[in-house]
Design an enzyme around this catalytic site. Structure first.
Site, short mmCIF file in Angstrom:
data_model
loop_
_atom_site.label_atom_id
_atom_site.label_comp_id
_atom_site.label_asym_id
_atom_site.label_seq_id
_atom_site.Cartn_x
_atom_site.Cartn_y
_atom_site.Cartn_z
N PRO A 102 0.83 -1.21 0.00
CA PRO A 102 0.00 0.00 0.00
C PRO A 102 0.87 1.27 0.00
O PRO A 102 1.82 1.36 0.77
CB PRO A 102 -0.80 -0.09 1.30
CG PRO A 102 -0.67 -1.50 1.75
CD PRO A 102 0.61 -2.03 1.20
N GLY A 104 1.98 4.81 0.98
CA GLY A 104 1.78 5.57 2.21
C GLY A 104 1.87 4.72 3.47
O GLY A 104 1.69 5.21 4.57
N LEU A 107 6.21 1.24 3.64
CA LEU A 107 6.90 0.00 3.28
C LEU A 107 7.85 0.16 2.08
O LEU A 107 8.24 -0.84 1.47
CB LEU A 107 5.89 -1.12 3.00
CG LEU A 107 5.20 -1.72 4.22
CD1 LEU A 107 4.24 -2.83 3.82
CD2 LEU A 107 6.21 -2.28 5.22
N GLY A 108 8.19 1.38 1.74
CA GLY A 108 9.21 1.59 0.71
C GLY A 108 8.78 1.14 -0.67
O GLY A 108 9.50 0.42 -1.36
N ALA A 111 11.25 2.09 -3.59
CA ALA A 111 12.47 1.26 -3.72
C ALA A 111 12.12 -0.09 -4.34
O ALA A 111 12.84 -0.58 -5.22
CB ALA A 111 13.12 1.06 -2.35
N ASP A 153 16.98 1.11 1.84
CA ASP A 153 15.72 0.67 1.20
C ASP A 153 15.98 -0.22 0.00
O ASP A 153 15.40 -1.30 -0.13
CB ASP A 153 14.91 1.88 0.72
CG ASP A 153 14.27 2.63 1.86
OD1 ASP A 153 14.75 2.49 2.99
OD2 ASP A 153 13.30 3.36 1.61
#
Ligand code: MEV
Length: 321
Positions: A102, A104, A107-108, A111, A153
């Protein structure tokens, strides 16, 4: 020919903010991935599409421009940067992104998309690469798009598992057998990382002796947490997360919403809960050995949440003829 590659999202377990002052950090790859498919486009146009994001555009990879067909551009800058730099022939291709990270959630996703797109393109063009090359190049792409980026990341998205960034900025992988779930809670209010990092610097300039020792203590908690992870010591890990949360709060990066999520998680079975990432809005991470759904459901009442596990699977790429 079709080239497919995927890469996981990540969560910072320990060391955010302190890492800016050369303290160590630990991040983990989680079982939510970006999957990128590249194939020839027979109609002579290069396209980028993501049904998950409701997004479609036509790209001019030589000029790094695009024509939006639908959705919000966001992630397209990373894809354009990669195709401009690495798709030498600029032959027309279709790039398709599936994303179960998701946006926002902290969770990067950028990257993971960068690593997966680069791996899919390297495979498509037959460019020989290993994971070190992939991680380095993905980091450079993030830097040129964002202006500044942490190498952590892209390293985690490439190598998978647990990654430790040392005081000397060396990246190494290590293992754990901890099977607990992590629950991530996130708000719709996202903090501005650059501004939050500056606010910590401002506070540090005002109270240098106090902040220096807090930042060093976060570094010590990170090292102890590495130990707890390597010896599968769940309860020590949880305690260290709670200690780290107190230290992060004293840096002035906590918010009412983050605190609410932290206490909701702790009150519903999390043995440790802390801010993950920059704070000032954004996400929390909770360690939940049993009944992760209870914490997940409690967080969902007022905020967003997801359940994640550490994954060893880093970037994966293959070609289908
Ligand atoms: C943000 O995800 C982590 C920070 O430490 C900033 C950085 O390391 O670039 C707050």
């Amino acid at each position: 020919m079709e080239s497919v590659a995927s890469a996981p999202g990540k969560t910072i377990l320990f060391g955010e903010h302190a890492v800016v002052y050369n303290q160590p950090a630990i991040a983990a790859a989680v079982d939510k991935r970006a999957i990128v498919t590249i194939k020839d486009n027979p109609k002579g146009v290069t396209t980028f599409r993501s049904d998950d994001l409701g997004f479609e555009a036509e790209l001019d990879t030589r000029k790094k421009t695009y024509k939006l067909i639908k959705g919000k551009p966001g992630i397209i800058r990373y894809v354009l940067e990669i195709l401009n730099k690495w798709h030498d022939e600029h032959t027309p291709i279709d790039v398709k992104l599936s994303l179960n990270i998701p946006i926002g959630s902290g969770l990067g996703s950028s990257a993971a998309v960068t690593v997966a797109t680069l791996a899919a393109l390297y495979n498509y063009t037959g460019f020989p690469f290993n994971k070190r090359v992939l991680a380095n190049e993905a980091h450079k792409i993030e830097q040129s798009v964002q202006g500044m980026a942490s190498p952590l990341d892209t390293a985690v998205s490439t190598f998978g598992g647990l990654v430790y960034l040392s005081r000397e900025k060396e990246i190494s992988k290590f293992n754990t057998d901890i099977k607990s779930n992590f629950v991530i809670g996130y708000t719709n209010k996202k903090g501005n990382t650059g501004q939050i990092v500056k606010s910590v610097k401002f506070l540090k300039n005002k109270h240098p002796r106090i902040l220096d020792s807090i930042i060093k203590t976060i570094g010590k908690a990170t090292d102890e947490a590495k130990d707890a992870l390597m010896t599968d010591n769940n309860s020590k890990l949880g305690e260290l997360m709670n200690i780290n949360q107190g230290l992060l709060d004293s840096l002035g990066i906590n918010t009412y919403e983050l605190s609410r999520m932290i206490y909701t998680a702790r009150g519903n079975g999390a043995i440790g809960a802390k801010i993950t990432g920059a704070g000032g809005g954004g996400s929390i991470l909770a360690l939940v050995p049993k009944n992760a759904e209870k914490v997940f459901n409690a967080l969902k009442v007022e905020d967003n949440a997801l359940i994640a596990k550490i994954t060893q699977k880093g970037a994966l790429a293959k070609v289908r003829e």
